[in-house]
Design a protein around this motif. Structure first.
Motif, PDB file in Angstrom:
ATOM      1  N   PRO A 143      -2.844 -30.395  45.039  1.00 38.54           N
ATOM      2  CA  PRO A 143      -1.900 -31.016  44.096  1.00 38.54           C
ATOM      3  C   PRO A 143      -1.914 -30.324  42.745  1.00 38.54           C
ATOM      4  CG  PRO A 143      -3.123 -32.702  45.278  1.00 38.54           C
ATOM      5  CD  PRO A 143      -3.789 -31.396  45.589  1.00 38.54           C
ATOM      6  N   SER A 144      -3.087 -29.892  42.309  1.00 35.42           N
ATOM      7  CA  SER A 144      -3.184 -29.200  41.023  1.00 35.42           C
ATOM      8  C   SER A 144      -2.454 -27.867  41.074  1.00 35.42           C
ATOM      9  CB  SER A 144      -4.654 -28.971  40.661  1.00 35.42           C
ATOM     10  OG  SER A 144      -4.763 -28.194  39.492  1.00 35.42           O
ATOM     11  N   ILE A 145      -2.673 -27.102  42.133  1.00 35.71           N
ATOM     12  CA  ILE A 145      -2.017 -25.795  42.264  1.00 35.71           C
ATOM     13  C   ILE A 145      -0.502 -25.975  42.300  1.00 35.71           C
ATOM     14  CG2 ILE A 145      -1.710 -23.806  43.783  1.00 35.71           C
ATOM     15  CD1 ILE A 145      -4.675 -24.173  44.597  1.00 35.71           C
ATOM     16  N   ALA A 146      -0.044 -26.993  43.020  1.00 31.94           N
ATOM     17  CA  ALA A 146       1.404 -27.259  43.072  1.00 31.94           C
ATOM     18  C   ALA A 146       1.949 -27.597  41.696  1.00 31.94           C
ATOM     19  CB  ALA A 146       1.681 -28.403  44.047  1.00 31.94           C
ATOM     20  N   ALA A 147       1.166 -28.341  40.896  1.00 30.38           N
ATOM     21  CA  ALA A 147       1.615 -28.699  39.551  1.00 30.38           C
ATOM     22  C   ALA A 147       1.743 -27.460  38.673  1.00 30.38           C
ATOM     23  CB  ALA A 147       0.639 -29.700  38.925  1.00 30.38           C
ATOM     24  N   PHE A 148       0.778 -26.545  38.771  1.00 31.09           N
ATOM     25  CA  PHE A 148       0.858 -25.313  37.995  1.00 31.09           C
ATOM     26  C   PHE A 148       2.075 -24.481  38.408  1.00 31.09           C
ATOM     27  CE2 PHE A 148      -3.644 -26.106  36.955  1.00 31.09           C
ATOM     28  CZ  PHE A 148      -3.641 -25.787  35.600  1.00 31.09           C
ATOM     29  N   LEU A 149       2.327 -24.386  39.700  1.00 33.61           N
ATOM     30  CA  LEU A 149       3.487 -23.625  40.169  1.00 33.61           C
ATOM     31  C   LEU A 149       4.787 -24.222  39.640  1.00 33.61           C
ATOM     32  CD1 LEU A 149       2.407 -22.968  43.870  1.00 33.61           C
ATOM     33  CD2 LEU A 149       2.587 -21.257  42.042  1.00 33.61           C
ATOM     34  N   SER A 150       4.873 -25.550  39.658  1.00 33.23           N
ATOM     35  CA  SER A 150       6.083 -26.208  39.163  1.00 33.23           C
ATOM     36  C   SER A 150       6.232 -26.051  37.655  1.00 33.23           C
ATOM     37  CB  SER A 150       6.054 -27.699  39.517  1.00 33.23           C
ATOM     38  OG  SER A 150       6.121 -27.882  40.918  1.00 33.23           O
ATOM     39  N   ALA A 151       5.117 -25.770  36.971  1.00 32.74           N
ATOM     40  CA  ALA A 151       5.136 -25.632  35.509  1.00 32.74           C
ATOM     41  C   ALA A 151       5.413 -24.198  35.061  1.00 32.74           C
ATOM     42  CB  ALA A 151       3.812 -26.104  34.931  1.00 32.74           C
ATOM     43  N   GLY A 152       5.729 -23.305  35.994  1.00 37.93           N
ATOM     44  CA  GLY A 152       6.065 -21.939  35.618  1.00 37.93           C
ATOM     45  C   GLY A 152       4.932 -20.937  35.719  1.00 37.93           C
ATOM     46  N   PHE A 153       3.790 -21.362  36.295  1.00 37.01           N
ATOM     47  CA  PHE A 153       2.693 -20.431  36.535  1.00 37.01           C
ATOM     48  C   PHE A 153       2.922 -19.738  37.874  1.00 37.01           C
ATOM     49  CE2 PHE A 153       0.993 -23.151  33.349  1.00 37.01           C
ATOM     50  CZ  PHE A 153      -0.099 -22.523  32.768  1.00 37.01           C
ATOM     51  N   ARG A 154       2.328 -18.575  38.028  1.00 39.10           N
ATOM     52  CA  ARG A 154       2.363 -17.875  39.308  1.00 39.10           C
ATOM     53  C   ARG A 154       0.940 -17.745  39.836  1.00 39.10           C
ATOM     54  NH1 ARG A 154       0.875 -12.475  38.411  1.00 39.10           N
ATOM     55  NH2 ARG A 154       0.852 -11.899  36.204  1.00 39.10           N
ATOM     56  N   PHE A 155       0.821 -17.726  41.148  1.00 43.73           N
ATOM     57  CA  PHE A 155      -0.488 -17.519  41.782  1.00 43.73           C
ATOM     58  C   PHE A 155      -0.790 -16.029  41.729  1.00 43.73           C
ATOM     59  CE2 PHE A 155      -3.159 -16.463  45.374  1.00 43.73           C
ATOM     60  CZ  PHE A 155      -4.150 -17.424  45.327  1.00 43.73           C
TER      61      PHE A 155
END
Length: 301
Positions: free
Chosen positions: A265-277
């Motif tokens: 859930p945390s990784i998904a939140a970062f992705l939705s916030a404009g971060f990239r893996f």
């Protein structure tokens, strides 16, 4: 080590392609600079402790656990702000009285302010309300933060469950440190509802595990209170705070985070916030997902 995981429902968002390693010479590619900044070398020379909670938490581990403790009374109300929430924003459910900080804690710094006065960044309007970072004051905030840390969902990633003294020690390491990490309460529409750590990733032991660039700034986050989880708050606030970092720290080209790979859930939140893996990173206490938000791509992601 505390997490940098944002435990909230982020919804679905396309996942950017993983970095395969150093690529062409572009701003958003990871490139390895073999010369470490002088201030990083000096800080590493003084470092004698374990990696622990000072990078991913800089005194706390990364893993913005999913803050799930119940929010309780907070003292003092926030002074009025000139920025109003958007018309369609809805205040989050909460079980605490408004926080009203009457002053801002100044984190000591050995060689000046390492994070450009986080306490002075001021409020910002977000789709979910007016938000601001309020630097922690131990005498006021330890009970609330300890309550959040003892929620099982948070403790699984932050590993700071226990008596209030456990949380206080974690906070003191930052408050009494050199200013490379500033612990803050996240206050939404006057109510404390999250815990944040804003830190200099390039001056942290994390920098030994990825190709850090000067002034890289890291984020750790937990959302407090069950009622505030699963509503997309994590994504909205991560975008707002990373925008604040880029706006208030002109020397910072990237905002980074290292949530536990297990904390989807945390990784998904970062992705939705404009971060990239960017990459998987093997840290001493966890396998992390290196998440990066580039200044050059902030309007595209």
């Amino acid at each position: 080590m505390p997490p940098t995981d944002a435990s909230t429902d982020a919804g679905t968002a396309p996942v950017p392609a993983l970095d395969a390693g150093p690529g062409p010479n572009t701003d958003c590619e990871e490139t390895l600079d073999l010369r470490l900044p002088d201030e990083l070398v000096a800080l590493f020379a003084r470092e004698s402790g374990a990696y622990g909670e000072a990078t991913d938490e800089h005194g706390a581990d990364t893993g913005s656990g999913t803050g799930t403790g119940a929010v309780t009374e907070a003292s003092t109300p926030l002074p009025p702000v000139s920025t109003a929430p958007t018309a369609d924003s809805a205040p989050p459910a909460t079980d605490t009285a408004p926080l009203v900080p009457t002053d801002t804690h100044r984190t000591p710094a050995v060689n000046g302010d390492l994070l450009d006065s986080v306490g002075d960044w001021g409020p910002t309007a977000t789709p979910v309300g007016v938000f601001r970072l309020v630097p922690v004051r131990a005498e006021r905030d330890v009970p609330l933060i300890a309550r959040w840390m003892n929620d099982p969902a948070v403790a699984a990633f932050w590993e700071l469950a226990g008596s209030e003294s456990v949380s206080e020690e974690h906070l003191r390491r930052q408050l009494d440190g050199d200013g490379r990490s500033v612990p803050c309460l996240g206050v939404l529409d006057g109510t404390p509802m999250s815990y944040w750590e804003i830190y200099r990733a390039d001056l942290d032991l994390l920098a030994r595990h990825y190709p850090a660039r000067p002034h890289d700034t890291g984020i750790h986050l937990l959302i407090g209170g069950v009622a505030n989880r699963g509503r997309g708050l994590g994504s909205a606030l991560l975008r707002a705070v990373s925008d604040l970092v880029l706006d208030r720290r002109p020397t910072c080209a990237r905002v980074v985070a290292e949530p536990d790979l297990r904390n989807t859930p945390s990784i998904a939140a970062f992705l939705s916030a404009g971060f990239r893996f960017s990459a998987e990173v093997d840290l001493p206490e966890k396998k992390a997902a290196l998440m990066v938000r580039d200044r050059a791509l902030r309007d595209l992601l």
